[in-house]
Design a protein around this motif. Structure first.
Motif, PDB file in Angstrom:
ATOM      1  N   SER A 400       0.821  -1.218   0.000  1.00  0.00           N
ATOM      2  CA  SER A 400       0.000   0.000   0.000  1.00  0.00           C
ATOM      3  C   SER A 400       0.844   1.252   0.000  1.00  0.00           C
ATOM      4  O   SER A 400       0.469   2.276  -0.604  1.00  0.00           O
ATOM      5  CB  SER A 400      -0.928  -0.005   1.222  1.00  0.00           C
ATOM      6  OG  SER A 400      -1.813  -1.104   1.162  1.00  0.00           O
ATOM      7  N   SER A 401       2.014   1.226   0.669  1.00  0.00           N
ATOM      8  CA  SER A 401       2.860   2.414   0.697  1.00  0.00           C
ATOM      9  C   SER A 401       3.379   2.751  -0.687  1.00  0.00           C
ATOM     10  O   SER A 401       3.493   3.927  -1.047  1.00  0.00           O
ATOM     11  CB  SER A 401       4.030   2.188   1.662  1.00  0.00           C
ATOM     12  OG  SER A 401       4.801   1.066   1.250  1.00  0.00           O
ATOM     13  N   GLN A 402       3.681   1.721  -1.484  1.00  0.00           N
ATOM     14  CA  GLN A 402       4.134   1.983  -2.849  1.00  0.00           C
ATOM     15  C   GLN A 402       3.023   2.570  -3.704  1.00  0.00           C
ATOM     16  O   GLN A 402       3.257   3.410  -4.573  1.00  0.00           O
ATOM     17  CB  GLN A 402       4.658   0.693  -3.476  1.00  0.00           C
ATOM     18  CG  GLN A 402       5.977   0.214  -2.903  1.00  0.00           C
ATOM     19  CD  GLN A 402       6.408  -1.113  -3.480  1.00  0.00           C
ATOM     20  OE1 GLN A 402       5.686  -2.106  -3.382  1.00  0.00           O
ATOM     21  NE2 GLN A 402       7.579  -1.129  -4.093  1.00  0.00           N
ATOM     22  N   LEU A 403       1.788   2.116  -3.475  1.00  0.00           N
ATOM     23  CA  LEU A 403       0.666   2.652  -4.240  1.00  0.00           C
ATOM     24  C   LEU A 403       0.393   4.107  -3.899  1.00  0.00           C
ATOM     25  O   LEU A 403      -0.019   4.889  -4.757  1.00  0.00           O
ATOM     26  CB  LEU A 403      -0.591   1.812  -3.993  1.00  0.00           C
ATOM     27  CG  LEU A 403      -0.566   0.363  -4.480  1.00  0.00           C
ATOM     28  CD1 LEU A 403      -1.873  -0.332  -4.130  1.00  0.00           C
ATOM     29  CD2 LEU A 403      -0.334   0.301  -5.985  1.00  0.00           C
ATOM     30  N   LEU A 404       0.609   4.501  -2.638  1.00  0.00           N
ATOM     31  CA  LEU A 404       0.329   5.869  -2.218  1.00  0.00           C
ATOM     32  C   LEU A 404       1.468   6.823  -2.545  1.00  0.00           C
ATOM     33  O   LEU A 404       1.251   8.011  -2.737  1.00  0.00           O
ATOM     34  CB  LEU A 404       0.046   5.912  -0.714  1.00  0.00           C
ATOM     35  CG  LEU A 404      -1.277   5.280  -0.282  1.00  0.00           C
ATOM     36  CD1 LEU A 404      -1.372   5.233   1.221  1.00  0.00           C
ATOM     37  CD2 LEU A 404      -2.443   6.058  -0.869  1.00  0.00           C
ATOM     38  N   SER A 405       2.700   6.295  -2.613  1.00  0.00           N
ATOM     39  CA  SER A 405       3.855   7.157  -2.853  1.00  0.00           C
ATOM     40  C   SER A 405       4.349   7.055  -4.282  1.00  0.00           C
ATOM     41  O   SER A 405       5.538   7.159  -4.544  1.00  0.00           O
ATOM     42  CB  SER A 405       4.989   6.769  -1.893  1.00  0.00           C
ATOM     43  OG  SER A 405       5.381   5.418  -2.111  1.00  0.00           O
ATOM     44  N   SER A 406       3.439   6.843  -5.207  1.00  0.00           N
ATOM     45  CA  SER A 406       3.846   6.659  -6.597  1.00  0.00           C
ATOM     46  C   SER A 406       4.016   7.964  -7.350  1.00  0.00           C
ATOM     47  O   SER A 406       4.265   7.957  -8.544  1.00  0.00           O
ATOM     48  CB  SER A 406       2.809   5.793  -7.321  1.00  0.00           C
ATOM     49  OG  SER A 406       1.542   6.419  -7.268  1.00  0.00           O
ATOM     50  N   GLY A 407       3.823   9.085  -6.674  1.00  0.00           N
ATOM     51  CA  GLY A 407       4.004  10.367  -7.345  1.00  0.00           C
ATOM     52  C   GLY A 407       2.830  10.745  -8.209  1.00  0.00           C
ATOM     53  O   GLY A 407       2.953  11.558  -9.111  1.00  0.00           O
ATOM     54  N   ASN A 408       1.673  10.223  -7.958  1.00  0.00           N
ATOM     55  CA  ASN A 408       0.509  10.498  -8.779  1.00  0.00           C
ATOM     56  C   ASN A 408      -0.100  11.827  -8.363  1.00  0.00           C
ATOM     57  O   ASN A 408      -0.289  12.094  -7.175  1.00  0.00           O
ATOM     58  CB  ASN A 408      -0.506   9.367  -8.606  1.00  0.00           C
ATOM     59  CG  ASN A 408      -1.566   9.389  -9.688  1.00  0.00           C
ATOM     60  OD1 ASN A 408      -2.235  10.382  -9.874  1.00  0.00           O
ATOM     61  ND2 ASN A 408      -1.697   8.270 -10.379  1.00  0.00           N
ATOM     62  N   ASP A 409      -0.416  12.617  -9.371  1.00  0.00           N
ATOM     63  CA  ASP A 409      -0.985  13.935  -9.108  1.00  0.00           C
ATOM     64  C   ASP A 409      -2.496  13.965  -9.219  1.00  0.00           C
ATOM     65  O   ASP A 409      -3.101  15.021  -9.157  1.00  0.00           O
ATOM     66  CB  ASP A 409      -0.407  14.965 -10.081  1.00  0.00           C
ATOM     67  CG  ASP A 409       1.079  15.185  -9.822  1.00  0.00           C
ATOM     68  OD1 ASP A 409       1.481  15.103  -8.654  1.00  0.00           O
ATOM     69  OD2 ASP A 409       1.811  15.418 -10.808  1.00  0.00           O
ATOM     70  N   SER A 410      -3.101  12.839  -9.437  1.00  0.00           N
ATOM     71  CA  SER A 410      -4.552  12.818  -9.586  1.00  0.00           C
ATOM     72  C   SER A 410      -5.207  13.183  -8.266  1.00  0.00           C
ATOM     73  O   SER A 410      -4.800  12.726  -7.197  1.00  0.00           O
ATOM     74  CB  SER A 410      -5.006  11.426 -10.044  1.00  0.00           C
ATOM     75  OG  SER A 410      -6.411  11.390 -10.085  1.00  0.00           O
ATOM     76  N   LYS A 411      -6.235  13.995  -8.352  1.00  0.00           N
ATOM     77  CA  LYS A 411      -6.898  14.422  -7.126  1.00  0.00           C
ATOM     78  C   LYS A 411      -7.690  13.302  -6.483  1.00  0.00           C
ATOM     79  O   LYS A 411      -8.147  13.443  -5.352  1.00  0.00           O
ATOM     80  CB  LYS A 411      -7.818  15.602  -7.421  1.00  0.00           C
ATOM     81  CG  LYS A 411      -8.948  15.294  -8.402  1.00  0.00           C
ATOM     82  CD  LYS A 411      -9.743  16.546  -8.679  1.00  0.00           C
ATOM     83  CE  LYS A 411     -10.883  16.286  -9.670  1.00  0.00           C
ATOM     84  NZ  LYS A 411     -11.637  17.525  -9.945  1.00  0.00           N
ATOM     85  N   VAL A 412      -7.837  12.168  -7.187  1.00  0.00           N
ATOM     86  CA  VAL A 412      -8.506  11.032  -6.566  1.00  0.00           C
ATOM     87  C   VAL A 412      -7.710  10.537  -5.375  1.00  0.00           C
ATOM     88  O   VAL A 412      -8.253  10.103  -4.368  1.00  0.00           O
ATOM     89  CB  VAL A 412      -8.696   9.899  -7.605  1.00  0.00           C
ATOM     90  CG1 VAL A 412      -9.333   8.685  -6.967  1.00  0.00           C
ATOM     91  CG2 VAL A 412      -9.549  10.396  -8.751  1.00  0.00           C
ATOM     92  N   CYS A 413      -6.370  10.586  -5.494  1.00  0.00           N
ATOM     93  CA  CYS A 413      -5.517  10.072  -4.433  1.00  0.00           C
ATOM     94  C   CYS A 413      -5.366  11.040  -3.276  1.00  0.00           C
ATOM     95  O   CYS A 413      -4.727  10.711  -2.279  1.00  0.00           O
ATOM     96  CB  CYS A 413      -4.139   9.720  -4.981  1.00  0.00           C
ATOM     97  SG  CYS A 413      -4.170   8.258  -6.042  1.00  0.00           S
TER      98      CYS A 413
END
Length: 764
Positions: A400-413
């Motif tokens: 889960s930490s990798q999924l959250l720290s993937s650098g995604n800028d989508s406002k969904v996250c």
């Protein structure tokens, strides 16, 4: 002796001459009921004298060069039940050619050059059950073709040039069960074309030119239909309730069409369907309610589409779903609750999608982990394509930490904690990933706590970065500004809305120039017309086994045929196969004209274009077919266009020498007579020998008819003068008192004591 030889000859001669007595030239008779003339180079039906033609039940004439059938070719075969005329060059059939075949049950006219059949040609075949007219050049069918064929069960007219199915075309075929109409040019089906086909179970309409399915009455009369194949057409629209009368349909195929949208009621009435194939189309989403009528669905195939969105409740009514294929689409994420109601799902294919491994896949990952731990689901491969940090990795191996720290800028996250709570299956506290309200531990699987304060700081930071992206486009977009502008102008001229791309720029933070172009069809779909039109003269790339079989295999020939072996060679055009998956071939060979229990294949792994078949049966006809194997896949509907016939040679037999045969038979008879006489003579001798060896009484051996001698004076009448004390050496001396003379040597030889003999004599 002569009579016995004559009897033997009378018995053997019918077996010697039976093969040549009833068979015409270049034909064989496997028995008195099967006349085999397959692959013999015949140009017309044999007209040689045949003994008892009314006893022939099967007449095989396939694989010859016969171009027409006259009115007198089958007049004498009144009892025939099967006639095979496949793989000839038939162009015309006389209207009275089958007039005398009232008992015929199977007629095979496939793979010829027939343009049309005169009305009434088949009227006399009232008992016909199977009719093959496939792979000809028939352009039009009329109801008169099938008049009086009430008992027909299977009809094949596939592989022709039929364009229209007329009104009440099959009205006479009330008992028809299987109808093949594939690989034609059918573009219009009358709404009453299938009337009276209430017993039909199988209908194949694939490979035609239909563009839409609109009328509810088209399939309304097919109340018993279980399989409907509509693949490989040009269908773009499917009307509401088109299949609503198919209450028993279990398989529906709409593969490889041009369907871009399905209305919510398009599948209404298909409550019994277990398999739905809609792969190879242009669908962009699976809306809510589309699959609700499929109450018993077990297998769904949406592969090779343009699906980018699937409603989270799309499969809620598919409680019996076992296999789902979403391969080669444009999916980026799936909800964690999407398969909450599908407890029987065990096979899920999600390969070759545009997966973005961020927090939106967190719930789906937890569902996969739970299903794997319970042994309910096979391995699911979800390979990340975005972001670049996780590209090429599989979702199963991410935390889960990798999924959250993937650098995604989508406002969904930005609200990942809330999303993780929503994706969880309701009413399942205590499961992996479930948290009490107020404890948003987004890294629970790794043991790392996530505090709300940290989440808020991350949220503010990402808002600032998003605003910076909105005010300043990335360098790649600035460098390609002229190209982007050109593409925008092109989209405007084509009527493509361009403001959707600006929305992507505002939300995603990056501009992909290729996103401004219209969507391209998926790579797996092969365009037949452009197959050989490659850039720079390079060899065409082929990944579809069906296309390879059709365009790249040529000139199947049989060489070096013997009684037990045959070499088959073919030619392959220049091509390019998939990387690390060269094109192989497999060879199918079976005895022609005989029922097949299981197909026999030979896989050629060394990419050679020839193979030698061994352990064949002598004097037998074989059908040998070649097809390709690409990446361990073969064409599901195997083409039989690339086949050749092989007739193995008979064993070399010497000519029958009747003089030698007569001498052998005489010798056999003489031996039999000698054995009989020997047995009789041995019994006679045995009886004579047994009679001579029988016991003989003493009175019969020695005569007592001589007069009694007078007794000496030294011996009294009461034998008182007998002296027992006489010496032993005079024991055998002749005494006048003896009535019978006993030679001395007889007693000595036989070892019999004197006193025993005397005792026996007095007893007598």
């Amino acid at each position: 002796m002569a009579n016995l030889c004559a009897i033997y000859l009378i018995i053997l001669l019918p077996f010697i001459y039976s093969a040549n007595a009833i068979c015409p030239d270049r034909c064989d008779c496997q028995n008195s009921q099967h006349l085999l003339c397959t692959n013999r180079g015949l140009r017309s039906v044999p007209k040689a004298a045949i003994q008892n033609p009314e006893e022939i039940l099967i007449f095989s004439l396939g694989g010859n060069f016969i171009n027409n059938i006259s009115a007198f070719d089958f007049v004498r075969f009144s009892q025939m039940i099967r006639l095979d005329l496949q793989y000839n060059q038939l162009q015309s059939i006389h209207p009275k050619a089958f007039e005398k075949l009232s008992r015929l049950e199977e007629l095979y006219l496939g793979n010829n050059l027939i343009l049309s059949v005169s009305p009434g040609t088949l009227n006399s075949l009232k008992k016909l059950r199977i009719l093959y007219a496939n792979n000809n050049e028939i352009r039009k069918l009329t109801p008169d073709y099938f008049a009086n064929l009430d008992n027909l069960i299977k009809l094949r007219v596939d592989g022709n040039s039929i364009e229209v199915l007329q009104d009440a075309l099959f009205k006479s075929l009330t008992n028809l069960l299987y109808l093949h109409l594939e690989s034609n040019k059918i573009r219009y089906i009358h709404r009453n074309a299938f009337t009276k086909l209430g017993k039909l179970r199988f209908l194949n309409l694939s490979g035609n030119k239909q563009t839409a399915l609109r009328s509810v009455l088209t399939f309304a009369h097919l109340s018993s239909l279980t399989t409907l194949l509509l693949s490989e057409n040009d269908i773009q629209h499917v009307g509401d309730g088109v299949f609503q009368n198919l209450k028993k349909l279990s398989k529906l195929s709409l593969s490889n069409n041009k369907i871009s949208h399905l209305a919510t009621q398009a599948l209404r009435g298909l409550s019994a369907v277990r398999e739905l194939l809609i792969d190879g189309n242009l669908l962009t989403d699976i809306p809510l309610g589309l699959l609700d009528p499929l109450e018993k669905i077990e297998e769904l195939d949406f592969s090779h589409n343009l699906i980018s969105e699937v409603n989270s409740l799309a499969f809620r009514e598919s409680k019996h779903l076992k296999v789902l294929k979403l391969k080669n689409n444009r999916l980026t994420a799936l909800s964690g609750n999407i398969f909450a109601f599908n407890n029987g799902l065990y096979s899920l294919d999600l390969n070759e999608n545009n997966w973005t491994c961020d927090c939106r896949l967190g719930g789906f990952k937890r569902w996969m982990n739970s299903a794997h731990s319970q042994g309910k689901l096979l391995t699911v491969f979800v390979q990340c394509r975005h972001p670049l940090l996780l590209k090429g990795k599989y979702l199963d191996y991410l935390n889960s930490s990798q999924l959250l720290s993937s650098g995604n800028d989508s406002k969904v996250c930005l609200f990942s904690a809330a999303d993780s709570l929503e994706d969880r299956t309701p009413g399942a506290p205590g499961e992996e990933g479930s948290l009490p309200r107020g404890e948003a531990n987004i890294q629970a699987d790794q043991g790392g706590p996530g505090s709300p304060e940290k989440l808020l700081s991350e949220k503010n930071k990402r808002k600032k970065e998003a605003s910076a992206h909105r005010t300043r486009p990335p360098a790649s977009a600035r460098r390609n500004g002229s190209e982007v502008a050109g593409k925008l102008e092109q989209n405007k001229s084509l009527g493509t809305p361009a403001n959707r791309n600006f929305t992507v720029l505002a939300e995603g933070g990056s501009l992909d120039p290729l996103s401004l172009t219209t969507p391209q069809p998926y790579e797996g779909k092969v365009e037949k017309l452009n197959l050989f039109q490659q850039e720079n003269g390079a060899f065409p790339l082929v990944t579809d086994p069906c296309e390879f079989n059709r365009f790249f295999i040529l000139n199947i020939t049989a060489e070096q045929v013997s009684s037990t072996t045959a070499s088959v060679r073919w030619k392959v055009l220049e091509h390019r196969g998939p990387k690390n998956s060269p094109v192989h071939f497999r060879v199918l060979f079976d005895r022609f004209g005989q029922p097949v229990r299981f197909h026999r294949f030979i896989y050629v792994r060394d990419q050679s274009n020839s193979v030698t078949l061994q352990e064949l049966k002598e004097d037998t006809t074989y059908m040998v077919c070649i097809e390709s194997v690409i990446a361990d896949l073969v064409c599901q509907v195997a083409s039989r266009d690339h086949c050749t016939g092989v007739v193995t040679l008979p064993e070399k037999l010497t000519a029958v020498d009747f003089q030698l045969l007569t001498v052998i038979m005489l010798g056999v008879n003489a031996l039999l007579v000698f054995l009989v006489l020997s047995v009789w003579f041995s019994k006679f001798l045995r009886k004579r020998l047994n009679r001579r060896k029988s016991a003989v009484h003493v009175r019969q051996m020695y005569s007592t008819r001589r007069p009694l001698r007078s007794m000496g004076t030294g011996v009294s009448s009461d034998f008182t003068g007998y002296q027992a004390s006489r010496p032993r050496n005079v024991m055998c001396a002749i005494d006048e008192a003896d009535l019978i003379e006993f030679p001395c040597d007889r007693f000595l030889d036989n070892g019999v004591r004197r006193d025993e003999v005397i005792q026996q004599r007095f007893s007598d």
